[in-house]
Structures are given as structure tokens and as C-alpha cells.
Design a protein around this motif. Structure first.
Motif, PDB file in Angstrom:
ATOM      1  N   VAL A 187       3.648  -9.656   7.234  1.00  0.00           N
ATOM      2  CA  VAL A 187       3.761  -8.354   6.566  1.00  0.00           C
ATOM      3  C   VAL A 187       2.755  -8.331   5.420  1.00  0.00           C
ATOM      4  O   VAL A 187       2.639  -9.307   4.672  1.00  0.00           O
ATOM      5  CB  VAL A 187       5.184  -8.106   6.013  1.00  0.00           C
ATOM      6  CG1 VAL A 187       5.266  -6.757   5.295  1.00  0.00           C
ATOM      7  CG2 VAL A 187       6.219  -8.170   7.125  1.00  0.00           C
ATOM      8  N   TYR A 188       2.018  -7.231   5.295  1.00  0.00           N
ATOM      9  CA  TYR A 188       1.082  -7.036   4.184  1.00  0.00           C
ATOM     10  C   TYR A 188       1.369  -5.710   3.491  1.00  0.00           C
ATOM     11  O   TYR A 188       1.728  -4.739   4.146  1.00  0.00           O
ATOM     12  CB  TYR A 188      -0.369  -7.023   4.679  1.00  0.00           C
ATOM     13  CG  TYR A 188      -0.826  -8.318   5.273  1.00  0.00           C
ATOM     14  CD1 TYR A 188      -1.309  -9.344   4.471  1.00  0.00           C
ATOM     15  CD2 TYR A 188      -0.766  -8.520   6.650  1.00  0.00           C
ATOM     16  CE1 TYR A 188      -1.726 -10.545   5.025  1.00  0.00           C
ATOM     17  CE2 TYR A 188      -1.180  -9.729   7.210  1.00  0.00           C
ATOM     18  CZ  TYR A 188      -1.654 -10.737   6.387  1.00  0.00           C
ATOM     19  OH  TYR A 188      -2.065 -11.930   6.925  1.00  0.00           O
ATOM     20  N   LEU A 189       1.181  -5.702   2.168  1.00  0.00           N
ATOM     21  CA  LEU A 189       1.246  -4.470   1.380  1.00  0.00           C
ATOM     22  C   LEU A 189      -0.169  -4.139   0.927  1.00  0.00           C
ATOM     23  O   LEU A 189      -0.834  -4.975   0.319  1.00  0.00           O
ATOM     24  CB  LEU A 189       2.153  -4.687   0.156  1.00  0.00           C
ATOM     25  CG  LEU A 189       2.180  -3.579  -0.905  1.00  0.00           C
ATOM     26  CD1 LEU A 189       2.829  -2.318  -0.362  1.00  0.00           C
ATOM     27  CD2 LEU A 189       2.930  -4.061  -2.157  1.00  0.00           C
ATOM     28  N   GLU A 215       4.829   3.250   2.382  1.00  0.00           N
ATOM     29  CA  GLU A 215       5.767   3.116   1.268  1.00  0.00           C
ATOM     30  C   GLU A 215       6.063   4.524   0.753  1.00  0.00           C
ATOM     31  O   GLU A 215       5.156   5.229   0.324  1.00  0.00           O
ATOM     32  CB  GLU A 215       5.152   2.302   0.127  1.00  0.00           C
ATOM     33  CG  GLU A 215       5.046   0.834   0.389  1.00  0.00           C
ATOM     34  CD  GLU A 215       6.398   0.196   0.615  1.00  0.00           C
ATOM     35  OE1 GLU A 215       7.287   0.322  -0.237  1.00  0.00           O
ATOM     36  OE2 GLU A 215       6.573  -0.429   1.684  1.00  0.00           O
ATOM     37  N   LEU A 219       3.079  -6.179  10.326  1.00  0.00           N
ATOM     38  CA  LEU A 219       3.390  -4.876   9.737  1.00  0.00           C
ATOM     39  C   LEU A 219       2.508  -4.697   8.513  1.00  0.00           C
ATOM     40  O   LEU A 219       2.462  -5.566   7.640  1.00  0.00           O
ATOM     41  CB  LEU A 219       4.864  -4.802   9.331  1.00  0.00           C
ATOM     42  CG  LEU A 219       5.297  -3.503   8.644  1.00  0.00           C
ATOM     43  CD1 LEU A 219       5.310  -2.332   9.619  1.00  0.00           C
ATOM     44  CD2 LEU A 219       6.687  -3.655   8.005  1.00  0.00           C
ATOM     45  N   ILE A 220       1.806  -3.564   8.445  1.00  0.00           N
ATOM     46  CA  ILE A 220       0.972  -3.249   7.283  1.00  0.00           C
ATOM     47  C   ILE A 220       1.534  -2.006   6.616  1.00  0.00           C
ATOM     48  O   ILE A 220       1.567  -0.930   7.212  1.00  0.00           O
ATOM     49  CB  ILE A 220      -0.497  -3.033   7.693  1.00  0.00           C
ATOM     50  CG1 ILE A 220      -1.040  -4.333   8.305  1.00  0.00           C
ATOM     51  CG2 ILE A 220      -1.339  -2.593   6.505  1.00  0.00           C
ATOM     52  CD1 ILE A 220      -2.511  -4.293   8.659  1.00  0.00           C
ATOM     53  N   THR A 221       2.031  -2.176   5.378  1.00  0.00           N
ATOM     54  CA  THR A 221       2.628  -1.055   4.658  1.00  0.00           C
ATOM     55  C   THR A 221       1.798  -0.749   3.409  1.00  0.00           C
ATOM     56  O   THR A 221       0.943  -1.534   3.012  1.00  0.00           O
ATOM     57  CB  THR A 221       4.105  -1.343   4.313  1.00  0.00           C
ATOM     58  OG1 THR A 221       4.685  -0.169   3.722  1.00  0.00           O
ATOM     59  CG2 THR A 221       4.254  -2.505   3.347  1.00  0.00           C
ATOM     60  N   GLY A 222       2.047   0.416   2.805  1.00  0.00           N
ATOM     61  CA  GLY A 222       1.310   0.804   1.605  1.00  0.00           C
ATOM     62  C   GLY A 222       1.434   2.291   1.379  1.00  0.00           C
ATOM     63  O   GLY A 222       1.974   3.018   2.214  1.00  0.00           O
ATOM     64  N   GLY A 223       0.945   2.746   0.246  1.00  0.00           N
ATOM     65  CA  GLY A 223       1.004   4.161  -0.084  1.00  0.00           C
ATOM     66  C   GLY A 223      -0.017   4.972   0.700  1.00  0.00           C
ATOM     67  O   GLY A 223      -0.806   4.426   1.478  1.00  0.00           O
ATOM     68  N   GLU A 249      -1.429   4.229  -9.241  1.00  0.00           N
ATOM     69  CA  GLU A 249      -0.889   4.373  -7.895  1.00  0.00           C
ATOM     70  C   GLU A 249      -0.096   5.678  -7.860  1.00  0.00           C
ATOM     71  O   GLU A 249       0.870   5.842  -8.614  1.00  0.00           O
ATOM     72  CB  GLU A 249       0.059   3.220  -7.564  1.00  0.00           C
ATOM     73  CG  GLU A 249      -0.625   1.910  -7.304  1.00  0.00           C
ATOM     74  CD  GLU A 249      -1.562   1.978  -6.118  1.00  0.00           C
ATOM     75  OE1 GLU A 249      -1.124   2.361  -5.026  1.00  0.00           O
ATOM     76  OE2 GLU A 249      -2.754   1.657  -6.304  1.00  0.00           O
ATOM     77  N   GLY A 270       0.484   7.275  -4.589  1.00  0.00           N
ATOM     78  CA  GLY A 270       0.731   7.592  -3.184  1.00  0.00           C
ATOM     79  C   GLY A 270       1.940   6.917  -2.562  1.00  0.00           C
ATOM     80  O   GLY A 270       2.067   6.894  -1.341  1.00  0.00           O
ATOM     81  N   CYS A 271       2.868   6.390  -3.387  1.00  0.00           N
ATOM     82  CA  CYS A 271       3.990   5.623  -2.826  1.00  0.00           C
ATOM     83  C   CYS A 271       5.318   6.360  -2.908  1.00  0.00           C
ATOM     84  O   CYS A 271       6.387   5.742  -2.829  1.00  0.00           O
ATOM     85  CB  CYS A 271       4.104   4.261  -3.501  1.00  0.00           C
ATOM     86  SG  CYS A 271       2.667   3.221  -3.230  1.00  0.00           S
TER      87      CYS A 271
END
Lengths: 174, 174, 174
Positions: free
Chosen positions: C156-158, C123, C6-10, A123, A125-126
């Protein structure tokens, strides 16, 4: 053991140790396909030290670029561990190869494998958007490659503090 | 409440608030072991403001280096919250202490504790490889420490957007 | 489909593709609220290319600052996708707006919406502490905004490697 697994996570999150354990779980033996390149003596001795640490249950293959060839050559026997996709991508980009084509070819090759494959990736990209343009291009490419290989794999795990979080398959409705 | 928990996550992901809630859940009271060092007046007033915010249900202990001593001294009573391991590691490295030995001693101390402990730590390894060599060494050390403490803890959670994702225990086959 | 997600992530973790799929899942149509600003011709053509890719099932709205107005104006019909909160925060900070007040107003507006909303965010706090002070302030603000909106959302999802990890609701005891 499923045919194909992607293990992703941050630096020093325990990805390789988990991948080693999973790879050996089927037959007690594995093929270690390392994508790291030894540019100097320090790197050579680090790679040798890693091979010693892993022990005689591993067959060691070094392949910085032709990952599809390495998978095809080692198919039909013990499970393979590819460590790691991020270094493979680095090698492709540094050598000015078509990394999108290489990624697409990898997923095609994967479909025809009979022995299991476990991929390790990173990972990247965070964090905050990097100021360096090459770093931004690399993290975009790494994200694309991770998604592409994840889609072709049966299982995906995200590592945190040495433990795996299951990402695929999941019971989310989308 | 389990005897030992590690809560990890990115900056401002809600780790401390979750750790505070978990620590207070057993007895309504907790011991706050802060590893931050007050180098200047600005830092001193920030630490004082944090203590005020936490309220009278907390006993405040400040210990930048001797975390094992702080745990031993506060054992047998209310649950302890250690905030955070990443600052502790920073203090150890800046003071040129043997951080690997300190981490190993921490897991040994943890085995003999009777009151619960909740550790807060940071994910620092999910960005692009830092150009700065010290930063690379620090993220390697932080990853090692997180894995080491996670292995010694009963529960591990990864925070995202203020909510915990369960990391350990899990039902993954490896 | 839940009212708010809410959808979060790199970067390049597959957030937008998942958000698009989720948004269209209810009626087959969606309203795309883009917060990106076109400062130059390159950006304009990139935004146009994105709109073309999305196809005729999307109504496109561009709103760099007044997100509450855009949500209110588009309420009562198809689900909305806001892509993304991180760019909205960037716009607020660059324009010297009160981003804390804007975030608080957003959660208030959200409470009165009748059609679903899917937010995409990033993120940015899982790398090494940035040396740049503005970057540190931005990642603190982004973490605060993600927590604030996550608290107001039903789900919420990561994202990791193109797949969602469920963050909220969860069955953790705290």
C-alpha cells in the motif's frame, strides 16, 4: 541544507514552523517571501503581527504574484522561505493570470537559483469532492502545482501534527 | 510499549482499531476513555454497541469534558485509550470552555502519568477551506490541539487505509 | 513486481501516473480497467482523450460495476491497473448495489489472481465532516473499502505531491 525543499500538509499541521526552522538552519538568517495579500486593515495587522513574531533574523519580502522576480532578486544570500504556494495560486487565479505558465516558469527559475529555497504549500485534495465548481478547479490546480514544484525540488516533506514525513527522496521502487 | 502515543488519520482510516491493538499489547487489558456524548437514544445505543464489540478486556469510562480527571483517576493500572481528541474538542467548544487552556492542562497532566496512554484524533485540515466560519475555526483548533498533544507524546502515527505511517520519532534533520 | 498493490492519495496527488508506471514495470504492457462511466458526450470525449494519452502499450477495458468479472477475464497475462475504486464504489452506491458484499467478493477474487493488479483509490476522509448526509455515508464507505482492499494487498502506498509514501509493509510494532 539542500537547495530546494517543498513542505506540504493540511491546515495547522505545523508546516510554517518546520519551514522556518529549516530555512534558518543554514546561516541563522532567512528571507521570508510572503504571498499573502493585505486586502483590508484586519489582514494588514495580521501580517504585521506575523512579521513581529518572526523576529529580526528575517528579512521580509511581500510578493503576491511575481514569485520568480522575488526569488531572482533575493538570490545569492540567505535561504528563502516562500509561504505559501497555495495563496500564490489563489492570487494568480483571482487575477485571471495563466497559472500553468507561472508554475512552469517557477520551476525554470528554480533551476538557476544558488541560495536555498523552502516552499510551503497545502494539501487540499483529501476531502469529499467539493460541490462548488470553482473549489474543484482550485483543488485540481493546487494538486498540479504541488506535483510540478515537488518534481523540481530536492526534498519533499508531508507534515502531520507538527512533524515531517519524508516523501522525496524515498527508497520505493517506482 | 511507550508511555504516550498519538494516532491520527482521516475518517474510517483504521485509527481506532490500531489504537485498540496497541493499547492491549502491554497487558492484554485496557481502559477505554470515550469522549462521545450520548445526546439521544440513537447515540446511546451506538455507544452501547461499541462497548459490546470491544469485549470484557476493556474497562469503559465515559468522559466528555474532564479528560485530565479521567486520566488521573485511571492511572497506575492498565494502558488507557482516549477515543477521541476531536470529539473532546467539539465538546469543549460547544460548551464554551477554554479549549486552549484545556489542551495545555492535558499536556501537563500527561507528564505525570505512569501508565501508558494512546490518543486517537482526526485529520480534518486536508480538504478545501470550508465556507462555514465555525468549521474553519474548528479545523484551526483541531490542528493546534493535534500539534500540542503530538509534541507531548513519545510516538505519533498517521493512519492510511488501516495501516500506520510513523511520524514521530523520525530521522529527518529538522 | 508484487501481486497486488493499492495506491491511495488525494485528488491530483499523482496516483494514476505512479500506478501506470508501476503496472508497466513488469512487462512494458498493461491492461487498464477503467471504472468511469460515460454519462454524456463530454465524459465520452474525456475518456477517449485519456486512452489516447496512455498509448498502445495499454489494453483498455471499461467496467463500471463487475470488477471481479473484469479481473477474472483479464487474468494470466499482463498486469492490470484498476482506476479507480472510488468511482467503482460511486457506481455501486448510485445503482443501489450491495457495496459491502461487492467489496468482500473483490478481496476473495483477488486471492485467486495470478497476474499482478494495481488499484488506485482516493483519500476522502481528511477534511471537515461534510454537512451533507450522503457525503458522510460515502466517505465512511470509501474508508471501509480502502481498508478492506488494503488488507488484501501486498503493498500500500500513499501519494503526496506526486511521490509515494510506503504504508504497507512497514516496520511498526502494531
Amino acid at each position: 541544507m539542500e537547495k530546494s525543499t517543498l513542505i506540504t500538509g493540511g491546515a495547522r499541521s505545523g508546516k510554517s514552523a518546520l519551514a522556518e526552522r529549516l530555512t534558518l538552519s543554514a546561516t541563522g538568517r532567512g528571507v521570508y517571501i510572503a504571498t499573502a495579500q493585505a486586502f483590508d486593515d484586519e489582514m494588514k495587522s495580521r501580517i504585521a503581527a506575523h512579521q513581529d513574531r518572526r523576529g529580526p533574523e528575517w528579512q521580509n519580502v511581500s510578493e503576491p504574484l511575481d514569485l520568480c522576480g522575488a526569488l531572482t532578486n533575493t538570490d545569492g544570500g540567505d535561504p528563502r522561505l516562500v509561504d505559501c504556494l497555495t495563496l500564490w495560486l489563489t492570487n494568480l487565479m483571482l487575477g485571471d493570470h495563466d497559472w500553468r505558465a507561472a508554475g512552469a516558469e517557477l520551476t525554470k527559475t528554480l533551476r538557476h537559483q544558488t541560495a536555498p529555497v523552502v516552499f510551503v504549500t497545502n494539501e487540499v485534495g483529501c476531502g469529499i469532492v467539493p460541490e462548488n465548481k470553482l473549489a474543484r478547479q482550485f483543488r485540481d490546480a493546487a494538486g498540479w502545482l504541488n506535483q510540478t514544484v515537488a518534481e523540481a525540488c530536492d526534498h519533499v516533506y508531508l507534515c502531520a501534527a507538527g512533524y515531517p514525513i519524508r516523501v522525496k527522496p524515498n527508497d520505493n521502487p517506482f
